[in-house]
Design an enzyme around this catalytic site. Structure first.
Site, PDB file in Angstrom:
ATOM      1  CG  ASN A 257      -9.648   7.309  -1.101  1.00  0.00           C
ATOM      2  OD1 ASN A 257     -10.008   6.347  -1.762  1.00  0.00           O
ATOM      3  ND2 ASN A 257     -10.109   7.547   0.110  1.00  0.00           N
ATOM      4  NE  ARG A 258      -9.068   1.797  -2.389  1.00  0.00           N
ATOM      5  CZ  ARG A 258      -9.029   2.064  -1.086  1.00  0.00           C
ATOM      6  NH1 ARG A 258      -9.582   3.149  -0.590  1.00  0.00           N
ATOM      7  NH2 ARG A 258      -8.420   1.241  -0.247  1.00  0.00           N
TER       8      ARG A 258
ATOM      9  CG  HIS B  88      -2.997   6.103  -0.275  1.00  0.00           C
ATOM     10  ND1 HIS B  88      -4.062   6.953  -0.154  1.00  0.00           N
ATOM     11  CD2 HIS B  88      -3.133   5.206   0.747  1.00  0.00           C
ATOM     12  CE1 HIS B  88      -4.806   6.591   0.888  1.00  0.00           C
ATOM     13  NE2 HIS B  88      -4.275   5.536   1.445  1.00  0.00           N
TER      14      HIS B  88
ATOM     15  CG  HIS C 246      -2.977   7.057   5.873  1.00  0.00           C
ATOM     16  ND1 HIS C 246      -3.513   6.229   6.829  1.00  0.00           N
ATOM     17  CD2 HIS C 246      -3.476   6.629   4.690  1.00  0.00           C
ATOM     18  CE1 HIS C 246      -4.276   5.338   6.249  1.00  0.00           C
ATOM     19  NE2 HIS C 246      -4.283   5.562   4.944  1.00  0.00           N
TER      20      HIS C 246
ATOM     21  CE1 TYR D 242      -2.455   4.066   9.157  1.00  0.00           C
ATOM     22  CE2 TYR D 242      -3.979   2.434  10.040  1.00  0.00           C
ATOM     23  CZ  TYR D 242      -3.247   2.935   8.991  1.00  0.00           C
ATOM     24  OH  TYR D 242      -3.285   2.318   7.771  1.00  0.00           O
TER      25      TYR D 242
ATOM     26  CG  ASP E 116     -11.044   1.874   4.013  1.00  0.00           C
ATOM     27  OD1 ASP E 116     -10.779   3.089   4.007  1.00  0.00           O
ATOM     28  OD2 ASP E 116     -10.361   1.020   3.413  1.00  0.00           O
TER      29      ASP E 116
ATOM     30  CD  GLU F 280      -6.973   7.853   5.350  1.00  0.00           C
ATOM     31  OE1 GLU F 280      -6.608   7.837   4.159  1.00  0.00           O
ATOM     32  OE2 GLU F 280      -7.491   6.859   5.882  1.00  0.00           O
TER      33      GLU F 280
HETATM   34  C1  GLA Z   1      -6.676   4.242   3.192  1.00  0.00           C
HETATM   35  C2  GLA Z   1      -7.536   3.338   2.437  1.00  0.00           C
HETATM   36  C3  GLA Z   1      -7.549   1.995   3.064  1.00  0.00           C
HETATM   37  C4  GLA Z   1      -6.137   1.436   3.187  1.00  0.00           C
HETATM   38  C5  GLA Z   1      -5.258   2.428   3.871  1.00  0.00           C
HETATM   39  C6  GLA Z   1      -3.805   2.032   3.822  1.00  0.00           C
HETATM   40  O1  GLA Z   1      -7.218   4.568   4.390  1.00  0.00           O
HETATM   41  O2  GLA Z   1      -8.859   3.844   2.313  1.00  0.00           O
HETATM   42  O3  GLA Z   1      -8.338   1.146   2.306  1.00  0.00           O
HETATM   43  O4  GLA Z   1      -5.627   1.170   1.921  1.00  0.00           O
HETATM   44  O5  GLA Z   1      -5.369   3.684   3.265  1.00  0.00           O
HETATM   45  O6  GLA Z   1      -3.582   0.773   4.310  1.00  0.00           O
END
Ligand code: GLA
Length: 352
Positions: free
Chosen positions: A80-81, A106, A179, A181, A252, A316
């Site tokens: 995350n950020r 990330h 991560h 999907y 998100d 995640e």
């Molecule tokens: C995470 C982020 C999303 C995006 C994905 C990768 O889930 O929260 O905003 O950046 O990774 O694409």
């Protein structure tokens, strides 16, 4: 252990990646690669016995190396950020690379998702594989020599168990996740809007207008489209014009999982009527990022599949995003010499 390694292509720098298959008697089968310690495929029979691959991915290492979606990847050192790609730890400022505007996502372009991990034969249990990574002091900008490992294990009750461990010789941040999907109708079946989701969360963390960073507020889900306390189709309120959904182009957002972190508890359940496949997510981490593949567009995936927007959902498991820079968010700092461990379990079954 029935593990059949096969070649998975070469990285741009000429390193060969390997694909390993884990199998169990109950039909759950996983392919994982040492590139990014990534989950490539997860096959499971549907209610009619037809095997479906439930995760998005690529055919070879090339897709993972060039892609920006993090399909199935292990993300670290910090998922995350981080606002401004900078943080202060014990009075010292640390700089990371800014790869999403001015922020770090990330852990930047050189994240663990883009490294070749070592396969640890000796530590393998039945139906399990361990990947190991040495991340030196200063790697990506983080302090401390870190030894990290991720173990994928298929368990007898139809679950994929992911176990993380790490030790560092200095205080450092750690927030590793997978991560993956998921698409319970199969990776190539289109969007997940009709699939059901339930999140064990009374609270989520809204994001800013100008970035996907949390504002710092911990908000009740009650009365909002973020209320997944009872099962609801993913698409039910995704186009409702909610400000928070608008900011992210869908879901998100970080959800705060009910109960005490540190103990394994249920975070989420999902279900598809079409395939009859259901899944549960269990974790001992405090939060989960529910992401509806809002930024996936025209991705050329496995076996000729082309993945578009909302073709999968991510759950995640993680710590509070940007907690190091956010007063009021609990922060997790790995202390020198202490072993960090976390477990997330994705369990699959058929709805009766
Ligand atoms: C995470 C982020 C999303 C995006 C994905 C990768 O889930 O929260 O905003 O950046 O990774 O694409």
């Amino acid at each position: 252990m029935r593990r059949t390694p096969r070649e998975f292509g070469k990285t741009f720098s000429g390193q060969a990646a390997e694909l390993c298959r884990l199998t169990t008697a109950n039909g759950l089968e996983a392919d994982v690669t040492d590139y990014g310690a990534t989950l490539v495929s997860l096959r499971y029979p549907d209610q009619n016995g037809k095997v479906r691959d439930l995760v998005l991915g690529y055919d070879s290492v090339l897709g993972y190396e060039t892609g920006s979606c993090y399909f199935g990847a292990t993300v670290g050192r910090n998922a995350n950020r981080i606002r401004g790609a900078v943080f202060d730890l014990n009075g010292q400022e640390y700089h990371l690379s800014a790869n999403e505007g001015r922020n770090n996502l990330h852990s930047g372009p050189n994240g663990y998702s883009f490294r070749l991990w070592q396969i640890r034969e000796a530590e393998q249990k039945e139906n399990a594989i361990t990947f190991h990574l040495s991340s030196p002091d200063g790697d990506q900008g983080f302090p401390g020599n870190l030894e990290a490992s991720v173990t994928y294990e298929l368990t007898g009750d139809g679950a994929l168990k992911i176990h993380y461990e790490a030790v560092s010789d200095q205080s450092t941040l750690i927030n590793m996740t997978n991560h993956g999907y998921f698409n319970l109708n199969g990776h190539d079946s289109g969007n997940v809007l009709n699939q059901w989701m339930e999140l064990e969360a009374e609270y989520y963390t809204p994001v800013c207008a100008s970035s996907a960073l949390p504002t710092g507020e911990i908000r009740e889900v009650a009365g909002t489209p973020f209320d997944f306390r009872r099962p609801k189709k993913i698409g039910q309120e995704i186009e409702d014009g909610d400000i928070q959904i608008g900011r992210a182009g869908g879901y998100d957002h970080n959800f705060v999982i009910n109960g005490v972190s540190g103990a394994l508890r249920k975070a989420a359940s999902a279900f598809s009527e079409e395939s009859g496949i259901a899944m549960e997510v269990w974790t001992d981490l405090p939060c989960v990022q529910f992401y509806t593949a809002n930024f996936v567009e025209g991705q050329k995936g496995k076996e000729g599949a082309v993945y578009g927007k909302r073709s999968g959902f991510c759950l995640e498991t993680q710590y509070f995003p940007n907690s190091i820079n956010t007063p009021g968010f609990p922060v997790f700092v790995l202390q020198p010499g202490k072993r960090w461990e976390a477990t997330t379990i994705y369990r699959f079954y058929h709805m009766a």
